[in-house]
Design an enzyme around this catalytic site. Structure first.
Site, PDB file in Angstrom:
ATOM      1  N   GLU A 139      88.429  60.280   9.399  1.00 16.40           N
ATOM      2  CA  GLU A 139      89.513  61.541   9.842  1.00 16.40           C
ATOM      3  C   GLU A 139      90.574  61.703   9.071  1.00 16.40           C
ATOM      4  OE1 GLU A 139      92.403  63.533  13.078  1.00 16.40           O
ATOM      5  OE2 GLU A 139      92.291  61.375  12.575  1.00 16.40           O
TER       6      GLU A 139
ATOM      7  N   ASP B 265      90.064  57.224  13.324  1.00 14.82           N
ATOM      8  CA  ASP B 265      91.172  57.984  13.476  1.00 14.82           C
ATOM      9  C   ASP B 265      92.192  57.760  12.530  1.00 14.82           C
ATOM     10  OD1 ASP B 265      92.494  59.825  15.376  1.00 14.82           O
ATOM     11  OD2 ASP B 265      93.960  58.081  15.534  1.00 14.82           O
TER      12      ASP B 265
END
Length: 538
Positions: A263, A200
């Site tokens: 990401e 993330d």
């Protein structure tokens, strides 16, 4: 060839996939009960959004303990069983890792609040003195991605950084203890058998050392903006690559080709490709592709740039159309072409054209799955699910909605529990009618049991596409553009022709081409507007 270079990976958002106990929140036993669906669909791996202990201030992306399972999702034993059961079906398991920030309830942050300025406990996070004569102004001008300021003051006068919600304090990745902790977390889950990690905010861990002011918008998360010729001081700093090189060595020490997926909302494509150099990550989501306009020129341009940038570092391109942070593409593509993607759609906003959106979504899916490289699917897109665009404000939970005073409705609309049975309570999501977000009535018509075995349904199109993709080795192929009309995107991938018609007039198929799959019925040998065809060349 390494499995991940051409894999189709399916994202499960655990709280919205399947509820086993009737509390209205999906859980790990629920996911286990639906693994056969993923096997039947034909995916190679599943990526699970966070299921760790969390106060759920940001739907689990505020992690309080990285080595356990939140009771709302089950127990650690359930995670072990899920990994085992998925592997038994030849499905690999990727888990979410959230290293940019922790929950404010994490023991480290609680210790930092109890400690003095300048202490080792505070050095694990980004604490700074304020500006102004009394230190009552934030240390810099940074804003939160979710809206509002990115700094919060604590009682002793210092401020801490949170690029997202106030309950998500940013870690200090210049601290060796932080780096060692996450390397240990990697090993904890690798030892339990996971096949990789989706990382993330992979572009945000390292901040520019001087924390320089930044006055341009923080959204979208991107490194393409410039201010005085510099990249944003909080995104895509070169120091992140040292971290991922260390992580890659850890994963390479385990058997079975474990992977790291970035990401990273980074542009241009060459900056994104740096994350997938041979000694760093394996994949990076291509968000520039997700954001590309539904025109032939825009699609050709982004595909060409992406493939060239990835090839330069020997990596596959990783394609994606939807996930838990963006409008579902069945709704996004029903908005006017060229419009900036909104962060959610509310009942009072202009509504997408549902029929047009689904038609284009089906075409976009076949275009994407016809490209060489890896592809990610978001749960429910195989059913053609739209965004829930009429959620009442009182049920919203995304912190973006609250931090912007409702001016940005946020991401709840793409996170609604998905339907399995058109006639069951909660459309088969769980054994009761409870759902943590309400489902729109149209979900009943799109439920899995209403589409299985139905020729031309979106579900059956996905099943056929994944079967043909594997049979013709499209993920491991190479793209050769076909010259032709400006409003058509056409390329050869091996012996398969992929053609998408963006124009208003039908586009003819070549003589002798055998149609393998079409996103909509054809008009004889002609491809209608907003339709993609796969055809076998003679």
């Amino acid at each position: 060839m390494k499995w991940w270079r051409d894999a189709v990976i399916y994202q499960v958002y655990p709280r919205s996939f399947a509820d086993s106990d009737g509390d209205g929140i999906g859980d790990l036993p629920g996911i286990i009960s639906r693994l056969d669906h993923l096997a039947d669909l034909g995916v190679d791996a599943v990526w699970l959004s966070p299921f760790y202990p969390s106060p759920q201030a940001d739907a689990g992306y505020d992690v309080a303990d990285y080595r356990d399972v939140d009771p709302i999702f089950g127990r650690l034993d359930d995670a072990d069983k899920l990994i085992t059961e998925a592997h038994a079906r030849r499905i690999r398991v990727i888990v979410d890792l959230v290293p940019n920030h922790t929950s404010s309830r994490h023991v480290w942050f609680q210790a930092a609040l109890a400690a003095a300025p300048g202490s080792p406990e505070r050095d694990r996070y980004v604490f700074r003195d304020g500006r102004g004569p009394s230190g009552d102004e934030p240390p810099n001008s940074w804003q939160s991605v979710f809206g509002g300021g990115a700094w919060t003051r604590v009682p002793d006068g210092q401020w801490y950084l949170h690029l997202f919600d106030v309950a998500q304090p940013d870690l200090n990745w210049d601290n060796p203890e932080v780096r060692a902790e996450f390397e240990d977390i990697l090993r904890f889950w690798l030892d339990r058998g996971v096949d990789g990690f989706r990382v993330d905010v992979a572009h945000g861990l390292v901040k520019q050392a001087d924390l320089a002011d930044w006055h341009l918008p923080m959204v979208p998360l991107t490194g393409e903006g410039t201010e005085g010729g510099a990249r944003p001081p909080m995104w895509d700093q070169d120091g992140v690559h040292e971290i991922y090189r260390r992580w890659r060595k850890i994963l390479d020490s385990y058997p079975g080709d474990r992977i790291l997926v970035a990401e990273a909302w980074v542009q241009p494509a060459e900056r994104l490709a740096a994350y997938v150099r041979p000694d760093e990550m394996h994949q990076a989501f291509n968000f520039e592709y997700l954001e590309a306009s539904w025109t032939a020129a825009a699609q050709r341009s982004v595909i060409t740039r992406s493939l060239a940038a990835s090839a330069a570092v020997g990596a596959p391109t990783t394609w994606v159309l939807s996930n838990h942070d963006v409008l579902r593409h069945a709704s996004r593509l029903g908005l006017p072409v060229g419009e900036v993607r909104p962060n959610g759609i509310g009942a009072g906003d202009p509504q997408p054209d549902a029929a047009l959106g689904l038609r284009r979504a089906r075409a976009a899916t076949l275009l994407m799955l016809g490209l060489p490289g890896s592809a990610y699917l978001y749960q429910g897109e195989e059913l053609g699910l739209p965004e829930h665009t009429t959620l009442p404000d009182e049920v919203r939970q995304d912190p973006t909605f609250f931090r912007t005073g409702g001016s940005s409705v946020g991401r709840d609309g793409c996170r609604v529990p998905i339907p399995w049975s058109g006639s069951a309570p909660s459309f088969g999501f769980g054994p009761t009618d409870k759902t943590w977000l309400p489902q729109p009535a149209v979900f009943g018509e799109l439920a899995l049991d209403r589409q299985q075995g139905v020729p031309g349904s979106t579900y059956e199109m996905y099943v056929a596409a994944l079967r043909l993709r594997r049979a013709h080795e499209l993920g491991d192929g190479a793209l050769t553009w076909v010259a032709g009309a400006d409003e058509v995107v056409a390329f050869h991938n091996g012996t398969v022709l992929v053609l998408t018609n963006f124009g208003s007039a039908p586009a003819p198929l070549p003589e002798g081409a055998e149609v393998l799959l079409s996103s909509e019925p054809l008009a004889g040998r002609e491809v209608p507007t907003d339709v993609t065809v796969w055809a076998k060349l003679a």
